[in-house]
Design an enzyme around this catalytic site. Structure first.
Site, PDB file in Angstrom:
ATOM      1  N   MET A  30       4.518  13.495 -38.584  1.00 39.75           N
ATOM      2  CA  MET A  30       5.065  13.949 -39.868  1.00 39.75           C
ATOM      3  C   MET A  30       6.584  13.766 -39.857  1.00 39.75           C
ATOM      4  O   MET A  30       7.303  14.444 -40.596  1.00 39.75           O
ATOM      5  CB  MET A  30       4.695  15.408 -40.118  1.00 39.75           C
ATOM      6  CG  MET A  30       3.171  15.587 -40.236  1.00 39.75           C
ATOM      7  SD  MET A  30       2.695  17.024 -41.191  1.00 39.75           S
ATOM      8  CE  MET A  30       3.425  18.315 -40.255  1.00 39.75           C
ATOM      9  N   GLY A  31       7.046  12.842 -39.016  1.00 41.55           N
ATOM     10  CA  GLY A  31       8.484  12.577 -38.979  1.00 41.55           C
ATOM     11  C   GLY A  31       9.239  13.661 -38.249  1.00 41.55           C
ATOM     12  O   GLY A  31       8.662  14.425 -37.473  1.00 41.55           O
ATOM     13  N   HIS A  37       7.369  13.057 -29.674  1.00 42.80           N
ATOM     14  CA  HIS A  37       6.785  11.921 -30.422  1.00 42.80           C
ATOM     15  C   HIS A  37       7.074  10.606 -29.706  1.00 42.80           C
ATOM     16  O   HIS A  37       6.214   9.738 -29.624  1.00 42.80           O
ATOM     17  CB  HIS A  37       7.415  11.821 -31.823  1.00 42.80           C
ATOM     18  CG  HIS A  37       7.121  12.976 -32.723  1.00 42.80           C
ATOM     19  ND1 HIS A  37       8.100  13.837 -33.160  1.00 42.80           N
ATOM     20  CD2 HIS A  37       5.974  13.404 -33.275  1.00 42.80           C
ATOM     21  CE1 HIS A  37       7.560  14.749 -33.947  1.00 42.80           C
ATOM     22  NE2 HIS A  37       6.277  14.515 -34.030  1.00 42.80           N
ATOM     23  N   GLN A  61      -2.250  19.812 -45.429  1.00 43.73           N
ATOM     24  CA  GLN A  61      -2.424  20.638 -44.228  1.00 43.73           C
ATOM     25  C   GLN A  61      -1.493  21.847 -44.202  1.00 43.73           C
ATOM     26  O   GLN A  61      -1.438  22.574 -43.221  1.00 43.73           O
ATOM     27  CB  GLN A  61      -2.288  19.801 -42.956  1.00 43.73           C
ATOM     28  CG  GLN A  61      -0.889  19.284 -42.650  1.00 43.73           C
ATOM     29  CD  GLN A  61      -0.907  18.311 -41.474  1.00 43.73           C
ATOM     30  OE1 GLN A  61      -1.327  17.170 -41.604  1.00 43.73           O
ATOM     31  NE2 GLN A  61      -0.437  18.769 -40.323  1.00 43.73           N
ATOM     32  N   LYS A 149       0.091  19.169 -26.874  1.00 38.42           N
ATOM     33  CA  LYS A 149       0.633  20.451 -27.323  1.00 38.42           C
ATOM     34  C   LYS A 149      -0.210  21.017 -28.471  1.00 38.42           C
ATOM     35  O   LYS A 149      -0.472  22.199 -28.538  1.00 38.42           O
ATOM     36  CB  LYS A 149       2.090  20.320 -27.774  1.00 38.42           C
ATOM     37  CG  LYS A 149       2.675  21.692 -28.135  1.00 38.42           C
ATOM     38  CD  LYS A 149       4.094  21.621 -28.576  1.00 38.42           C
ATOM     39  CE  LYS A 149       4.231  21.333 -30.039  1.00 38.42           C
ATOM     40  NZ  LYS A 149       3.768  22.413 -30.930  1.00 38.42           N
ATOM     41  N   SER A 185       9.191  20.676 -30.165  1.00 38.36           N
ATOM     42  CA  SER A 185       8.493  20.730 -31.458  1.00 38.36           C
ATOM     43  C   SER A 185       9.517  20.565 -32.580  1.00 38.36           C
ATOM     44  O   SER A 185      10.667  21.000 -32.442  1.00 38.36           O
ATOM     45  CB  SER A 185       7.806  22.093 -31.592  1.00 38.36           C
ATOM     46  OG  SER A 185       7.503  22.368 -32.934  1.00 38.36           O
ATOM     47  N   SER A 186       9.054  19.971 -33.686  1.00 34.41           N
ATOM     48  CA  SER A 186       9.967  19.812 -34.837  1.00 34.41           C
ATOM     49  C   SER A 186      10.437  21.174 -35.332  1.00 34.41           C
ATOM     50  O   SER A 186      11.526  21.311 -35.881  1.00 34.41           O
ATOM     51  CB  SER A 186       9.256  19.105 -35.993  1.00 34.41           C
ATOM     52  OG  SER A 186       8.658  17.931 -35.528  1.00 34.41           O
TER      53      SER A 186
END
Ligand code: PAF
Length: 283
Positions: A30-31, A37, A61, A149, A185-186
């Site tokens: 999701m960028g 990533h 989502q 994750k 994590s983003s």
């Protein structure tokens, strides 16, 4: 690296590769790309000569009141990061490209989607499986890489691939951690420095579970009790669950007899974080 924004062009390019007999590796994202990533992209590059990364913040989502509107988006930065990796094509469709007017169909992997994170995020995994199946149909990958994750997501995607006879190999990639143990994590960028410090208790709790297991503990409730002591010691951390489950069915385990997934989810200063470790008696 080529950037493609529409479905027809993506499909045509993927079909062309397949005609030439070239395997396609795929990493859905999701960028807001980070080291986690990029490790998936590198792994895909070892498995296929042509790697596609999708960048699509998938609205289906996200639940009501979740962070869809404010989810960070920076396509230029993401493409710069991908340029430096083994990525041949970034597929960044718009929402109307992916969800055409009047779309109705969704894919659900049933009760697997209702356990763990599914309890507090109803519909979330149906959104994930639906968009991932659409992406698989458009990109036609031979191999797709997902991060460990998001353990429940990986279990659900594997189940969908098996159940629907999809011709794609699913590869799980190890969680990338910052030096303090926090899983990359983003959403970490939403943490204040103080919240970030509190958030490391998730990893510390998992590590405690792992230590107990290595010392011979097999009773899930005793492991969960000890792990909860660590997260509950931080008032700023609002625990959603600490669970010991079967890594395929996601059913709660009383006693670990073979393999187990120890999973944790919590809100830290308003940001929802997840993490997990796999335990195996054979190892
Ligand atoms: O893991 C994610 O980033 C998303 O759930 C995915 C797999 C890209 C689907 O939108």
């Amino acid at each position: 690296m080529r950037v493609v924004r529409n479905v027809a062009e993506m499909r045509a390019l993927a079909s062309e590769r397949r005609r030439r007999g070239q395997a396609i590796g795929f990493v859905p994202t999701m960028g807001c790309l980070h080291e986690g990533h990029l490790s998936l992209v590198r792994l895909a590059g070892t498995r296929a000569p042509w790697v596609v990364v999708s960048i699509f913040v998938n609205p289906t989502q996200f639940g009501l009141g979740e962070d869809f509107e404010i989810y960070p988006r920076d396509l230029d930065r993401d493409c710069q990061l991908l340029e430096a990796e083994e990525c041949d094509l970034a597929f960044a469709p718009t929402i109307p490209e992916m969800y055409t007017e009047g779309h109705r169909t969704s894919v659900s992997v049933g009760e697997l989607s209702e356990k763990l994170c599914g309890r507090s995020r109803p519909g979330h995994f149906d959104g994930v499986t639906t968009v991932v199946l659409k992406l698989f149909n458009i990109i036609q990958p031979d191999v797709a890489v997902f991060g460990e994750k998001d353990a429940q997501q990986l279990v659900i995607i594997r189940r969908m691939v098996e159940d629907l006879n999809l011709a794609v190999e699913i590869v799980g990639a190890p969680t990338v951690r910052d030096p303090d143990g926090l899983a990359v994590s983003s959403r970490n960028r939403d943490l204040s420095p103080e919240a970030r410090e509190h958030a490391t208790c998730l990893f510390r709790a998992l590590r405690r579970g792992e230590e107990l297991f290595k010392a011979g503990e097999r009773q899930a409730d005793r492991m969960i009790g000890e792990m909860r002591l660590i997260v509950d010691a931080k008032p700023a951390v609002e625990t959603d669950y600490v669970s010991v489950v079967d890594p395929v069915t996601l059913e709660d385990l009383d006693t670990i007899r073979g393999e187990a997934l120890v999973a944790i989810a919590a809100r830290v200063g308003g940001t929802r974080l997840i993490d997990n470790v796999r335990l195996s008696i054979g190892e």
